[in-house]
Design an enzyme around this catalytic site. Structure first.
Site, PDB file in Angstrom:
ATOM      1  CB  THR A   1      36.365  79.481  66.697  1.00 17.85           C
ATOM      2  OG1 THR A   1      35.017  79.712  67.063  1.00 17.85           O
ATOM      3  CG2 THR A   1      36.511  79.413  65.183  1.00 17.85           C
TER       4      THR A   1
ATOM      5  CE  LYS B   1      40.800  71.446  75.049  1.00 10.56           C
ATOM      6  NZ  LYS B   1      40.109  72.165  76.180  1.00 10.56           N
TER       7      LYS B   1
HETATM    8  N1  LIG Z   1      28.921  67.598  74.260  1.00  8.48           N
HETATM    9  C1  LIG Z   1      30.020  68.317  74.145  1.00  8.48           C
HETATM   10  N2  LIG Z   1      30.010  69.635  74.426  1.00  8.48           N
HETATM   11  C2  LIG Z   1      31.136  70.367  74.310  1.00  8.48           C
HETATM   12  N3  LIG Z   1      32.331  69.874  73.922  1.00  8.48           N
HETATM   13  C3  LIG Z   1      32.388  68.564  73.636  1.00  8.48           C
HETATM   14  C4  LIG Z   1      31.248  67.740  73.731  1.00  8.48           C
HETATM   15  N4  LIG Z   1      31.615  66.501  73.383  1.00  8.48           N
HETATM   16  C5  LIG Z   1      32.908  66.546  73.076  1.00  8.48           C
HETATM   17  N5  LIG Z   1      33.384  67.799  73.227  1.00  8.48           N
HETATM   18  C6  LIG Z   1      34.758  68.187  72.946  1.00  8.48           C
HETATM   19  O1  LIG Z   1      35.461  68.195  74.178  1.00  8.48           O
HETATM   20  C7  LIG Z   1      36.636  68.945  73.915  1.00  8.48           C
HETATM   21  C8  LIG Z   1      37.295  69.298  75.227  1.00  8.48           C
HETATM   22  O2  LIG Z   1      37.806  68.104  75.741  1.00  8.48           O
HETATM   23  P1  LIG Z   1      38.045  67.874  77.287  1.00  8.48           P
HETATM   24  O3  LIG Z   1      36.780  68.098  78.030  1.00  8.48           O
HETATM   25  O4  LIG Z   1      38.681  66.552  77.433  1.00  8.48           O
HETATM   26  O5  LIG Z   1      39.063  69.044  77.599  1.00  8.48           O
HETATM   27  S1  LIG Z   1      40.006  69.163  78.879  1.00  8.48           S
HETATM   28  O6  LIG Z   1      41.167  68.301  78.635  1.00  8.48           O
HETATM   29  O7  LIG Z   1      39.228  68.778  80.061  1.00  8.48           O
HETATM   30  O8  LIG Z   1      40.391  70.588  78.898  1.00  8.48           O
HETATM   31  C9  LIG Z   1      36.169  70.112  73.080  1.00  8.48           C
HETATM   32  O9  LIG Z   1      37.218  70.469  72.230  1.00  8.48           O
HETATM   33  P2  LIG Z   1      37.247  71.850  71.435  1.00  8.48           P
HETATM   34  O10 LIG Z   1      36.061  71.828  70.500  1.00  8.48           O
HETATM   35  O11 LIG Z   1      38.521  71.833  70.701  1.00  8.48           O
HETATM   36  O12 LIG Z   1      37.141  72.927  72.440  1.00  8.48           O
HETATM   37  C10 LIG Z   1      34.946  69.570  72.346  1.00  8.48           C
HETATM   38  O13 LIG Z   1      35.160  69.409  70.969  1.00  8.48           O
END
Ligand SMILES: Nc1ncnc2c1ncn2[C@@H]1O[C@H](COP(=O)(O)OS(=O)(=O)O)[C@@H](OP(=O)(O)O)[C@H]1O
Length: 399
Positions: free
Chosen positions: A365, A156
């Protein structure tokens, strides 16, 4: 005489409209066969379709014996489900951090959080089938190599965004799904792992991302045994927001789980934090980093700020390209901010001419959490964060 006879028959053949059609049809059929052949060649290089990776030989440092049973187990795990790469989501926690049985249900998220990765990987595959992608990859040249750089965490943190952005670089080829080799699939051996990788040409870097490596006790020794020169990248994010993001993901698959607030404490009255809950445990970055430093020097590990990856993707990508020894090709020209998503997105994704944002499993969210609990967690993480800033020589500004 004979010559004029041949000419005459040829003329008669061409002038017949039925025969003309027949020839045209044959040519079209041959073209179709050729295109099908090219496509099959290309598809075999796509990561998510590789399920026959076991190739017998174990090399070098890979330990553990692969049994026919384990191979069959893996193959059936990948094949049995309609969405094979769901199994390869970044939501696996090392068994050692699971303690109480009640926590087991939440910490062992193999069954709950698999779909996220699929969402992203499916998007990649659709893009990869666009004509521009077909023309560049159908020849299948190059060879499969073990990764020289790995995004090892954190769950995450923004690991998918980083990998997707890096894939735009012509000198980086990455496997889309998470192989989970150094935590779940190690017994399959290095050849199995190599076989999952895309083909690369001389000078190109092979990469993968599996965020659970960062909290897997055995991962540093195993990666070091593969190659002591492996470059490691960790995307870190405020541990409190990270924990809530982690919880939000589990909640999206299991709506009946207890509240974040109740899971946070061993005892709410005394305010004792439950560090056996993986959502909390993962954020103690200093502790996990200590384990990596037993095997890798600090200058071989790059820490990317998950927050800056959103506010200044080009800046963070610049640091990553420098760390990988690559020309800074990915710049702010590659990004636009998508107001609806609330995230930076790519103007053109790898192998595509279309804009690309991450899927709906990124940027869910978060539920509202009791501010007192959030504050309690901030207090809990502060000393660990300070230690982490000291170790990395970088203040991430979470406090
Ligand atoms: N460009 C872009 N687009 C969408 N999301 C973005 C981006 N950059 C960073 N993030 C943040 O990445 C969070 C998810 O992290 P991961 O990809 O490491 O998740 S996972 O561990 O592979 O499930 C995800 O966390 P959440 O917002 O809590 O869903 C995003 O905040």
């Amino acid at each position: 005489m004979e010559y004029s006879l041949v000419c005459h028959s040829l003329y008669a053949f061409w002038s017949s409209p039925v025969k003309k059609k027949l020839i045209l049809l044959s040519i079209m059929f041959l073209i179709w066969v050729y295109m099908l052949y090219s496509c099959v060649g290309y598809c075999s290089t796509m990561p998510s379709l590789v399920v026959d990776g076991y190739r017998g030989k174990e090399t070098g440092s890979a330990v553990g014996k692969r049994t026919e049973g384990s191979r069959m187990d893996l193959v059936s795990r990948l094949l049995a489900k309609p969405q094979p790469w769901e199994d390869i989501e970044s939501d696996y926690e090392e068994p050692s951090i699971r303690t109480a049985a009640s926590r087991d249900l939440l910490n062992n998220e193999l069954d709950t959080d698999r779909a996220d990765e699929w969402d992203e990987v499916r998007g990649e595959q659709q893009r990869a089938l666009e004509p521009s992608a077909l023309s560049s990859f159908s020849n299948g040249s190059g060879s499969k190599k073990l990764p020289q750089a790995i995004i090892i965490g954190v769950k995450k943190g923004g690991t998918r965004a980083l990998l997707e952005f890096l894939r735009v670089h012509p000198d980086i080829r990455a496997v889309g799904a998470e192989p989970h080799f150094f935590d779940r699939n190690y017994e399959n051996g290095l050849e199995w792992y190599r076989d999952l990788m895309p083909k690369t040409l001389e000078g190109q870097i092979t990469m993968e991302k599996t965020p659970s490596y960062f909290v897997t006790r055995e991962a540093p020794a195993r990666i070091s045994a593969m190659s002591r020169d492996t470059k490691l990248i960790v995307v870190v994010r405020d541990p409190v927001t990270r924990a809530i993001s982690d919880y939000t993901q589990t909640l999206s698959k299991k709506p009946d789980i207890p509240s974040f607030e109740s899971l946070t404490f061993k005892n709410r009255t005394t305010g004792l934090i439950d560090t056996s809950w993986s959502a909390i445990q993962i954020g103690i970055y200093a502790k996990h980093l200590d384990n990596w430093l037993q095997y890798f020097p600090m200058d071989q590990i790059l820490f990317v700020s998950g927050e800056r990856l959103i506010s200044d993707p080009a800046g963070e990508l610049g640091r990553v390209q420098d760390f990988l020894g690559l020309k800074r090709i990915i710049t702010d020209k590659h990004f636009y901010f998508n107001q609806t998503k609330g995230f930076p997105c790519l103007k053109k994704a790898e192998g595509s001419s279309k804009p690309h944002c991450l899927g709906k499993t990124k940027g869910r969210t978060h539920p509202n959490i009791d501010p007192e609990v959030v504050q309690r967690l901030r207090d809990f993480y502060r000393p660990f964060n300070m230690k982490f800033y000291q170790m990395t020589g970088h203040n991430f500004g979470w406090d």
